[in-house]
Design a protein around this motif. Structure first.
Motif, PDB file in Angstrom:
ATOM      1  N   LEU A 448      10.010  20.729 -13.850  1.00  0.00           N
ATOM      2  CA  LEU A 448       9.840  21.530 -13.245  1.00  0.00           C
ATOM      3  C   LEU A 448       8.377  21.256 -13.248  1.00  0.00           C
ATOM      4  CD1 LEU A 448      10.827  24.779 -14.407  1.00  0.00           C
ATOM      5  CD2 LEU A 448      11.957  23.281 -12.299  1.00  0.00           C
ATOM      6  N   LEU A 449       7.282  20.767 -14.073  1.00  0.00           N
ATOM      7  CA  LEU A 449       5.717  20.560 -13.500  1.00  0.00           C
ATOM      8  C   LEU A 449       5.244  19.909 -12.700  1.00  0.00           C
ATOM      9  CD1 LEU A 449       4.770  20.929 -17.214  1.00  0.00           C
ATOM     10  CD2 LEU A 449       4.449  22.836 -16.012  1.00  0.00           C
ATOM     11  N   GLY A 450       6.567  18.553 -13.281  1.00  0.00           N
ATOM     12  CA  GLY A 450       6.647  17.796 -11.709  1.00  0.00           C
ATOM     13  C   GLY A 450       6.374  17.818  -9.703  1.00  0.00           C
ATOM     14  N   GLY A 451       6.888  19.357  -9.991  1.00  0.00           N
ATOM     15  CA  GLY A 451       6.121  19.460  -8.126  1.00  0.00           C
ATOM     16  C   GLY A 451       4.900  19.524  -8.083  1.00  0.00           C
ATOM     17  N   TRP A 452       4.184  19.748  -8.705  1.00  0.00           N
ATOM     18  CA  TRP A 452       2.548  20.259  -8.352  1.00  0.00           C
ATOM     19  C   TRP A 452       2.479  18.422  -8.434  1.00  0.00           C
ATOM     20  CZ3 TRP A 452      -0.510  23.724  -7.736  1.00  0.00           C
ATOM     21  CH2 TRP A 452      -2.158  23.317  -8.229  1.00  0.00           C
ATOM     22  N   THR A 453       2.500  17.657  -9.672  1.00  0.00           N
ATOM     23  CA  THR A 453       2.196  16.284  -9.017  1.00  0.00           C
ATOM     24  C   THR A 453       2.615  15.450  -7.978  1.00  0.00           C
ATOM     25  OG1 THR A 453       3.200  15.893 -11.152  1.00  0.00           O
ATOM     26  CG2 THR A 453       1.365  16.033 -11.845  1.00  0.00           C
TER      27      THR A 453
END
Length: 477
Positions: A448-453
């Protein structure tokens, strides 16, 4: 955009649709150009009103009072409208509204109808239902005509074809009206539409309209427009059928004094609409206007919205579209990304509530919560507040096992303990080590953190926190 109707039940989620549409540079250019012009005009005419904020406050009070006593004013409207010769029908949902309208059109002996621009008919996909019943609908509003002939869908509450530029409209008219030598000036396009529609106005016996306001005090119906096509539809057919959500009612005729100052300035930057039509039932002499008038009052989940003490302010909306023009998210994605005829900030709170959150759970997140929509709303709907409220409902519906909800609960647990927070910082520095490049940036994160990068890099965590730095210097003693 294909001719497939915008339906939250079948549309892709907002993030999926937006990711595709932000790549349409022509659409983004068209939307930005149109909304810039409308916002500039709105700012100019609003600036002429020294009592603008007082008007907004009065408009808010009128709408909130109406919602508080909605049942009373609806019953009053029914009595007065019936006494004036109108026939009132009640529809609990979209399917019932469609069946009532189809039955009325067939009873009138028509197999064609001319239509005034109406978001309510778009909401219930009336055109598709009419065509399925062998009835041909003709849109008479210029923008709606462009949408219909182009096999497209509306992308803005007030300016449905806002995503099209003049050249694109010319190509639609050339193809659908068989006008190979059509010019490209606004006058050429207006003349083509006028000639196309004139025959329909004079021959089609049944008209279908929406309503901007229903006036309980008189049983009257008000429609405001800019082109005059609506007035033709209201006066020339023998049968007139109006469809309105139950939230369109206002208590008194005098309330229009406030609302008809707020609406045009907020919608298109005009001091007043060129055409304001109010009609009450039918002419008892039978010599003027339609000989039969029917109005369908549709609920379609609006009473459920009314039960929600925080979400009910959504029903105060007077459909000006000002929030769409001001919204930085809408200006990048256009209206089709919302998967509903109600786009932009008001769509992000209205659609999920009309769908009881079942088919539009991503829309409350389609906002930066910057508050620009609240600043321009003529009746002071606190859209950011409702968005946050709906996000809470989404989390509650998904339950604890939703990954995002679980992550936020975990973060909350960490933030409540200094010891846990320091441990999390140490763990974060260790976990990020394989991901940090030589310049100290992280270009990719998993899950889910990949949305930021996906569209930005992340700076690595500092080797020493401020608290550590402070304690080394005796700051904590």
């Amino acid at each position: 955009m294909s001719g497939v109707a915008l339906d939250p039940k079948t549309a892709p989620t907002f993030p999926m649709a937006a990711k595709v549409l932000v790549g349409d540079t022509q659409m983004r250019k068209n939307v930005r150009h149109a909304t810039d012009i409308i916002q500039a005009k709105r700012a100019r005419v609003v600036g002429e009103m020294p009592d603008w904020q007082e008007l907004r406050e009065t408009g808010r009070r009128v709408r909130e009072h109406t919602m508080k006593f909605l049942d009373v004013y609806l019953e009053e409207f029914e009595r007065k409208c019936t006494a004036a010769g109108g026939v009132v029908h009640w529809a609990k949902d979209a399917d019932e509204a469609r069946q009532i309208v189809i039955g009325l059109v067939k009873a009138s002996g028509s197999h064609e109808v001319i239509k005034i621009k109406s978001m309510t008919t778009e909401e219930i996909q009336l055109n598709k239902a009419l065509e399925g019943a062998g009835i041909t609908p003709y849109e008479t509003d210029l923008a709606e005509l462009i949408i219909q002939l182009g096999g497209d869908q509306p992308s803005h509450i007030v300016v449905p074809a806002l995503h099209k530029n003049r050249q694109q409209i010319r190509e639609i008219f050339k193809r659908e009206m068989n006008l190979p030598n059509l010019g490209d000036t606004p006058q050429d396009l207006a003349d083509a539409a006028r000639l196309f529609l004139r025959k329909k106005f004079l021959t089609v016996k049944t008209g279908v309209s929406g309503a901007n306001f229903l006036i309980a005090e008189t049983g009257g119906v008000c429609v405001v427009e800019s082109e005059g096509n609506g007035r033709m539809c209201l006066t020339l057919p023998e049968t007139l059928i109006t469809i309105a959500g139950i939230d369109k009612v206002v208590p008194r005729l005098a309330d229009l004094e406030v609302l008809l100052q707020l609406l045009p300035r907020s919608a298109t930057g005009e001091r007043m609409n060129p055409y304001n039509s109010i009609w009450n039932g039918v002419d008892p002499r039978g010599v003027d206007g339609p000989k039969a008038f029917h109005i369908v009052l549709m609920d379609n989940a609006r009473t459920k919205v009314l039960e929600d003490s925080e979400g009910r302010q959504t029903l105060n909306c007077i459909r000006c579209g000002a929030c769409q023009n001001a919204c930085p998210v809408y200006r990048q994605t256009g209206g089709h990304a919302y998967g509903s005829v109600y786009a932009g900030p008001i769509g992000a709170i209205l659609t999920p509530q009309l769908q009881e959150m079942h088919y539009a759970q991503t829309l409350p997140y389609a906002s930066s919560l910057c508050g620009a929509c609240y600043e321009v709303c003529p009746v002071k709907i606190n859209i950011p507040e409702v968005l946050v409220h709906l996000r809470n409902r989404v989390v509650e519906q998904k339950g604890f096992f939703d990954p995002e909800a679980a992550a936020m609960k975990t973060v909350g647990m960490i933030f409540r303990s200094e010891r846990r927070f320091r441990a999390a910082q140490r763990f974060g520095r260790m976990a990020e080590t394989p991901l940090v490049d030589k310049d100290g940036w992280i270009g990719w994160l998993p899950g889910l953190l990949g949305g930021w990068t996906q569209v930005r890099d992340l700076r690595e965590m500092p080797k020493e926190t401020f608290r550590d730095w402070w304690e080394k210097r005796g700051g904590a003693s």
